[in-house]
Write a protein that holds these residues in place. Structure first.
Motif, PDB file in Angstrom:
ATOM      1  N   HIS A 175       0.840  -1.210   0.000  1.00  0.00           N
ATOM      2  CA  HIS A 175       0.000   0.000   0.000  1.00  0.00           C
ATOM      3  C   HIS A 175       0.872   1.256   0.000  1.00  0.00           C
ATOM      4  O   HIS A 175       0.563   2.222  -0.685  1.00  0.00           O
ATOM      5  CB  HIS A 175      -0.906   0.029   1.221  1.00  0.00           C
ATOM      6  N   PRO A 202       0.182   3.199  -3.565  1.00  0.00           N
ATOM      7  CA  PRO A 202      -1.086   3.582  -2.940  1.00  0.00           C
ATOM      8  C   PRO A 202      -2.261   3.643  -3.908  1.00  0.00           C
ATOM      9  O   PRO A 202      -3.409   3.538  -3.489  1.00  0.00           O
ATOM     10  CB  PRO A 202      -0.785   4.948  -2.336  1.00  0.00           C
ATOM     11  N   HIS A 203      -1.996   3.797  -5.184  1.00  0.00           N
ATOM     12  CA  HIS A 203      -3.074   3.870  -6.171  1.00  0.00           C
ATOM     13  C   HIS A 203      -2.899   2.773  -7.221  1.00  0.00           C
ATOM     14  O   HIS A 203      -3.409   2.893  -8.337  1.00  0.00           O
ATOM     15  CB  HIS A 203      -3.110   5.252  -6.835  1.00  0.00           C
ATOM     16  N   GLY A 204      -2.197   1.716  -6.842  1.00  0.00           N
ATOM     17  CA  GLY A 204      -1.936   0.621  -7.769  1.00  0.00           C
ATOM     18  C   GLY A 204      -3.188  -0.170  -8.119  1.00  0.00           C
ATOM     19  O   GLY A 204      -4.183  -0.146  -7.391  1.00  0.00           O
ATOM     20  N   VAL A 205      -3.111  -0.888  -9.232  1.00  0.00           N
ATOM     21  CA  VAL A 205      -4.269  -1.647  -9.705  1.00  0.00           C
ATOM     22  C   VAL A 205      -4.631  -2.806  -8.782  1.00  0.00           C
ATOM     23  O   VAL A 205      -5.749  -3.301  -8.830  1.00  0.00           O
ATOM     24  CB  VAL A 205      -4.059  -2.166 -11.146  1.00  0.00           C
ATOM     25  N   PHE A 253      -4.568  -2.606  -5.437  1.00  0.00           N
ATOM     26  CA  PHE A 253      -4.853  -2.096  -4.097  1.00  0.00           C
ATOM     27  C   PHE A 253      -6.034  -2.819  -3.459  1.00  0.00           C
ATOM     28  O   PHE A 253      -5.954  -3.255  -2.304  1.00  0.00           O
ATOM     29  CB  PHE A 253      -5.129  -0.591  -4.119  1.00  0.00           C
ATOM     30  N   GLN A 254      -7.136  -2.964  -4.184  1.00  0.00           N
ATOM     31  CA  GLN A 254      -8.327  -3.579  -3.607  1.00  0.00           C
ATOM     32  C   GLN A 254      -8.060  -5.025  -3.198  1.00  0.00           C
ATOM     33  O   GLN A 254      -8.449  -5.446  -2.106  1.00  0.00           O
ATOM     34  CB  GLN A 254      -9.498  -3.523  -4.583  1.00  0.00           C
ATOM     35  N   GLU A 293      -5.976  -5.091  -0.124  1.00  0.00           N
ATOM     36  CA  GLU A 293      -6.723  -4.675   1.059  1.00  0.00           C
ATOM     37  C   GLU A 293      -7.586  -5.821   1.592  1.00  0.00           C
ATOM     38  O   GLU A 293      -7.688  -6.015   2.802  1.00  0.00           O
ATOM     39  CB  GLU A 293      -7.585  -3.448   0.739  1.00  0.00           C
ATOM     40  N   ALA A 332     -15.089   3.468   0.382  1.00  0.00           N
ATOM     41  CA  ALA A 332     -14.325   3.928  -0.776  1.00  0.00           C
ATOM     42  C   ALA A 332     -14.712   3.216  -2.070  1.00  0.00           C
ATOM     43  O   ALA A 332     -14.641   3.814  -3.148  1.00  0.00           O
ATOM     44  CB  ALA A 332     -12.834   3.746  -0.513  1.00  0.00           C
ATOM     45  N   TYR A 333     -15.105   1.955  -1.972  1.00  0.00           N
ATOM     46  CA  TYR A 333     -15.393   1.145  -3.161  1.00  0.00           C
ATOM     47  C   TYR A 333     -16.750   0.445  -3.009  1.00  0.00           C
ATOM     48  O   TYR A 333     -16.817  -0.780  -2.986  1.00  0.00           O
ATOM     49  CB  TYR A 333     -14.292   0.103  -3.374  1.00  0.00           C
TER      50      TYR A 333
END
Length: 84
Positions: free
Chosen positions: A26, A30-33, A35-36, A39, A65-66
């Motif tokens: 992360h 932090p904005h990588g593909v 990330f989800q 997490e 967030a998602y």
């Protein structure tokens, strides 16, 4: 993708290391593909490590967030959080 599979295995076999690796991922991306996916593995590892309050915090933030993510139901199940 190999790293993600390794991280998934660690969530069960060595949750503490999985937590460290997910958080490092992360921080680095932090904005990588992925990330989800990372997490979700992080939440699972936190649950496995007995850190349920942290898992719930991460899961709730993820849901906020998602909200349309296809993994929401899985995340709710592993972190034992209710639907809004």
């Amino acid at each position: 993708m190999l790293q993600l599979a390794k991280l998934q295995r660690k969530a069960t076999s060595d949750p503490a290391q999985a937590i460290d690796l997910a958080l490092a991922g992360h921080a680095e991306f932090p904005h990588g593909v992925l990330f989800q996916e990372r997490e979700v593995i992080l939440v699972d590892a936190l649950v496995q490590a007995g850190r349920l309050s942290e898992a719930k915090k991460h899961a709730r933030a993820f849901v906020e967030a998602y909200p349309k993510s296809p993994v929401i139901s899985h995340l709710r199940a592993i972190a034992e959080i209710d639907a809004p």
